[in-house]
Design a protein around this motif. Structure first.
Motif, PDB file in Angstrom:
ATOM      1  N   HIS A   1       0.816  -1.220   0.000  1.00 59.77           N
ATOM      2  CA  HIS A   1       0.000   0.000   0.000  1.00 59.77           C
ATOM      3  C   HIS A   1       0.847   1.265   0.000  1.00 59.77           C
ATOM      4  N   LEU A   2       2.161   1.104   0.077  1.00 59.23           N
ATOM      5  CA  LEU A   2       3.035   2.273   0.222  1.00 59.23           C
ATOM      6  C   LEU A   2       3.716   2.624  -1.092  1.00 59.23           C
ATOM      7  N   SER A   3       4.112   3.892  -1.209  1.00 53.06           N
ATOM      8  CA  SER A   3       4.914   4.346  -2.355  1.00 53.06           C
ATOM      9  C   SER A   3       6.307   3.721  -2.258  1.00 53.06           C
ATOM     10  N   ALA A   4       7.023   3.796  -3.351  1.00 56.01           N
ATOM     11  CA  ALA A   4       8.393   3.270  -3.362  1.00 56.01           C
ATOM     12  C   ALA A   4       9.231   3.970  -2.299  1.00 56.01           C
ATOM     13  N   HIS A   5       9.056   5.290  -2.194  1.00 54.10           N
ATOM     14  CA  HIS A   5       9.822   6.052  -1.196  1.00 54.10           C
ATOM     15  C   HIS A   5       9.537   5.545   0.216  1.00 54.10           C
ATOM     16  N   ASP A   6       8.259   5.379   0.519  1.00 53.38           N
ATOM     17  CA  ASP A   6       7.897   4.960   1.874  1.00 53.38           C
ATOM     18  C   ASP A   6       8.318   3.511   2.157  1.00 53.38           C
ATOM     19  N   GLN A   7       8.247   2.676   1.142  1.00 53.29           N
ATOM     20  CA  GLN A   7       8.728   1.292   1.349  1.00 53.29           C
ATOM     21  C   GLN A   7      10.224   1.295   1.671  1.00 53.29           C
ATOM     22  N   HIS A   8      10.953   2.142   0.938  1.00 48.55           N
ATOM     23  CA  HIS A   8      12.390   2.216   1.190  1.00 48.55           C
ATOM     24  C   HIS A   8      12.665   2.687   2.620  1.00 48.55           C
ATOM     25  N   GLU A   9      11.902   3.700   3.056  1.00 52.64           N
ATOM     26  CA  GLU A   9      12.077   4.192   4.428  1.00 52.64           C
ATOM     27  C   GLU A   9      11.844   3.064   5.436  1.00 52.64           C
ATOM     28  N   GLN A  10      10.796   2.289   5.200  1.00 43.38           N
ATOM     29  CA  GLN A  10      10.462   1.196   6.115  1.00 43.38           C
ATOM     30  C   GLN A  10      11.607   0.189   6.242  1.00 43.38           C
ATOM     31  N   LEU A  11      12.198  -0.128   5.104  1.00 42.67           N
ATOM     32  CA  LEU A  11      13.302  -1.100   5.111  1.00 42.67           C
ATOM     33  C   LEU A  11      14.562  -0.504   5.714  1.00 42.67           C
ATOM     34  N   PHE A  12      14.850   0.731   5.295  1.00 42.13           N
ATOM     35  CA  PHE A  12      16.132   1.338   5.642  1.00 42.13           C
ATOM     36  C   PHE A  12      16.218   1.718   7.125  1.00 42.13           C
ATOM     37  N   GLU A  13      15.126   2.308   7.648  1.00 44.85           N
ATOM     38  CA  GLU A  13      15.180   2.783   9.036  1.00 44.85           C
ATOM     39  C   GLU A  13      15.385   1.631  10.006  1.00 44.85           C
ATOM     40  N   GLN A  14      14.693   0.535   9.781  1.00 44.25           N
ATOM     41  CA  GLN A  14      14.863  -0.620  10.670  1.00 44.25           C
ATOM     42  C   GLN A  14      16.306  -1.111  10.587  1.00 44.25           C
ATOM     43  N   ALA A  15      16.822  -1.242   9.363  1.00 45.41           N
ATOM     44  CA  ALA A  15      18.187  -1.762   9.192  1.00 45.41           C
ATOM     45  C   ALA A  15      19.199  -0.860   9.897  1.00 45.41           C
ATOM     46  N   ALA A  16      18.976   0.465   9.813  1.00 44.25           N
ATOM     47  CA  ALA A  16      19.891   1.407  10.453  1.00 44.25           C
ATOM     48  C   ALA A  16      19.877   1.224  11.970  1.00 44.25           C
TER      49      ALA A  16
ATOM     50  N   ASN B   1       4.890  -6.106  -3.220  1.00 44.51           N
ATOM     51  CA  ASN B   1       4.609  -5.983  -4.645  1.00 44.51           C
ATOM     52  C   ASN B   1       5.932  -5.912  -5.413  1.00 44.51           C
ATOM     53  N   ALA B   2       5.842  -5.605  -6.689  1.00 46.33           N
ATOM     54  CA  ALA B   2       7.051  -5.587  -7.518  1.00 46.33           C
ATOM     55  C   ALA B   2       8.040  -4.545  -7.000  1.00 46.33           C
ATOM     56  N   THR B   3       7.520  -3.427  -6.493  1.00 40.75           N
ATOM     57  CA  THR B   3       8.403  -2.385  -5.940  1.00 40.75           C
ATOM     58  C   THR B   3       9.213  -2.938  -4.768  1.00 40.75           C
ATOM     59  N   THR B   4       8.553  -3.729  -3.933  1.00 41.24           N
ATOM     60  CA  THR B   4       9.271  -4.317  -2.789  1.00 41.24           C
ATOM     61  C   THR B   4      10.450  -5.143  -3.276  1.00 41.24           C
ATOM     62  N   PHE B   5      10.204  -5.955  -4.291  1.00 38.60           N
ATOM     63  CA  PHE B   5      11.289  -6.796  -4.807  1.00 38.60           C
ATOM     64  C   PHE B   5      12.414  -5.951  -5.402  1.00 38.60           C
TER      65      PHE B   5
ATOM     66  N   LEU C   1      13.297  -2.906  -4.494  1.00 38.48           N
ATOM     67  CA  LEU C   1      14.050  -2.305  -3.388  1.00 38.48           C
ATOM     68  C   LEU C   1      14.925  -3.343  -2.684  1.00 38.48           C
ATOM     69  N   LEU C   2      14.375  -4.517  -2.486  1.00 39.53           N
ATOM     70  CA  LEU C   2      15.150  -5.573  -1.822  1.00 39.53           C
ATOM     71  C   LEU C   2      16.391  -5.911  -2.643  1.00 39.53           C
ATOM     72  N   HIS C   3      16.217  -5.924  -3.969  1.00 39.89           N
ATOM     73  CA  HIS C   3      17.356  -6.212  -4.844  1.00 39.89           C
ATOM     74  C   HIS C   3      18.437  -5.144  -4.671  1.00 39.89           C
ATOM     75  N   GLN C   4      18.008  -3.861  -4.634  1.00 40.67           N
ATOM     76  CA  GLN C   4      18.968  -2.769  -4.459  1.00 40.67           C
ATOM     77  C   GLN C   4      19.712  -2.892  -3.125  1.00 40.67           C
ATOM     78  N   MET C   5      18.978  -3.362  -2.101  1.00 45.91           N
ATOM     79  CA  MET C   5      19.570  -3.428  -0.765  1.00 45.91           C
ATOM     80  C   MET C   5      20.186  -4.792  -0.470  1.00 45.91           C
ATOM     81  N   ARG C   6      20.232  -5.630  -1.497  1.00 45.56           N
ATOM     82  CA  ARG C   6      20.808  -6.977  -1.372  1.00 45.56           C
ATOM     83  C   ARG C   6      20.154  -7.767  -0.226  1.00 45.56           C
ATOM     84  N   MET C   7      18.838  -7.668  -0.161  1.00 47.11           N
ATOM     85  CA  MET C   7      18.091  -8.370   0.878  1.00 47.11           C
ATOM     86  C   MET C   7      17.213  -9.448   0.261  1.00 47.11           C
TER      87      MET C   7
END
Ligand code: NI
Length: 318
Positions: A181-196, A217-221, A223-229
């Motif tokens: 349900h989130l934008s690409a930006h917000d999905q990235h924030e969700q992943l990145f902030e926890q990891a930090a 969704n496809a955006t999640t995949f 982002l995960l690829h970019q973050m090697r997750m």
């Protein structure tokens, strides 16, 4: 307890326990040396020594057991249940994740080659996480925790303990949204902030991600690829968050338990007394089947998932 054994205290306790049946001891009176008395004294001394050893053993056992209860107060004495991974073990785990990411962005179970199974815990840290850790450490059972970033604010002591004791920590987002349900930006924030946050606590940057509600969704995949997750789903769902009863949690955990299984449990997000109570039974039953409990990266290194699995669609139906 005082460091010296207080025999007077013990004598008083015994007298207090048996006031009616024990007659008062006659006053001691001087007696000539008697070999039988000396023998009795020696026998009494031996019995006292035995009793002292027994008490010391009981105290030692109780205090190692009490490690768990003190941990909830955050003053845990370090236990030798688990230890941080060695450099070579860390490298093996990293290589395991990398080699799987080379051919698939997700895993829901390992290949059924060996006898590895992975216990995974979502939604922590929370008030029950110390008890979950107590059980895992007592049983020498590795596990993987998919941690929510914002929960670290209140319960970060448990996450620090997970780091220190060598548990693997994955990303379960910053505050548990439906990712699809989130934008690409917000999905990235969700992943990145926890990891930090995990890195700030001294942990390694998470390489594993579990989507809350199974929503992605496809955006999640992308982002995960970019973050090697790697996205880690599950093959066995205990639905323990429903609090269906201890035996039901154990039964559900065992139903799909086979080599390569990834078992989903929750250490937070609600009352987890049943999960805590089910955990030792589940661990014993899995081991009785000849299965070996490992972290998710270890499972990936030992029994990487089969090639050619179709990409899953969101499990949240969005
Ligand atoms: Ni969750």
């Amino acid at each position: 307890m005082s460091p010296r054994w207080n025999w007077d205290f013990e004598e008083k306790k015994r007298a207090a326990r048996e006031p009616a049946t024990t007659p008062p001891l006659p006053a001691p009176r001087p007696q000539p040396p008697d070999p039988r008395a000396r023998f009795r004294r020696r026998r009494l001394g031996a019995a006292a020594a035995f009793l002292l050893i027994l008490v010391l053993v009981i105290v030692a056992l109780t205090s190692s057991h009490g490690d768990g209860s003190t941990s909830t107060a955050g003053t845990r004495v370090p236990s030798a249940a688990l230890r941080p991974p060695t450099v070579s073990e860390l490298q093996r785990d990293e290589n395991g994740v990398d080699s799987v990411l080379a051919y698939t962005p997700f895993v829901k179970e390992g290949a059924p080659r060996g006898r590895d199974v992975a216990l995974t815990f979502d939604d922590g840290p929370g008030p029950y996480t110390p008890q979950v850790l107590d059980v895992l450490e007592r049983e020498h059972a590795p596990a993987t925790f998919f941690v929510i970033g914002q929960e670290i604010h209140d319960f970060g002591t448990s996450t620090e303990r997970e780091v220190r004791d060598g548990f693997v920590i994955g990303d379960h987002t910053e505050n548990h949204p439906m990712m699809a349900h989130l934008s690409a930006h917000d999905q990235h924030e969700q992943l990145f902030e926890q990891a930090a946050r995990i890195e700030l606590l001294g942990g390694h940057r998470p390489r594993l991600f579990r989507p809350p509600y199974g929503s992605f969704n496809a955006t999640t995949f992308r982002l995960l690829h970019q973050m090697r997750m790697l996205m880690v789903l599950w093959s066995v769902d205990t639905d323990d968050y429903e609090q269906p009863g201890v035996d039901t949690i154990v039964r559900r955990g065992l139903e799909g338990a086979k080599p390569g299984a990834i078992i989903l449990l929750h250490d937070a997000g609600g009352n987890r007394e049943q999960t805590v109570a089910a955990l030792p039974k589940l661990i014993h039953a899995l081991r009785a089947r000849g299965l070996r409990l490992v972290s998710v990266p270890r499972l990936l290194a030992d029994d990487p998932p089969l090639h050619g699995q179709p990409l899953p669609t969101s499990l949240a139906g969005d």
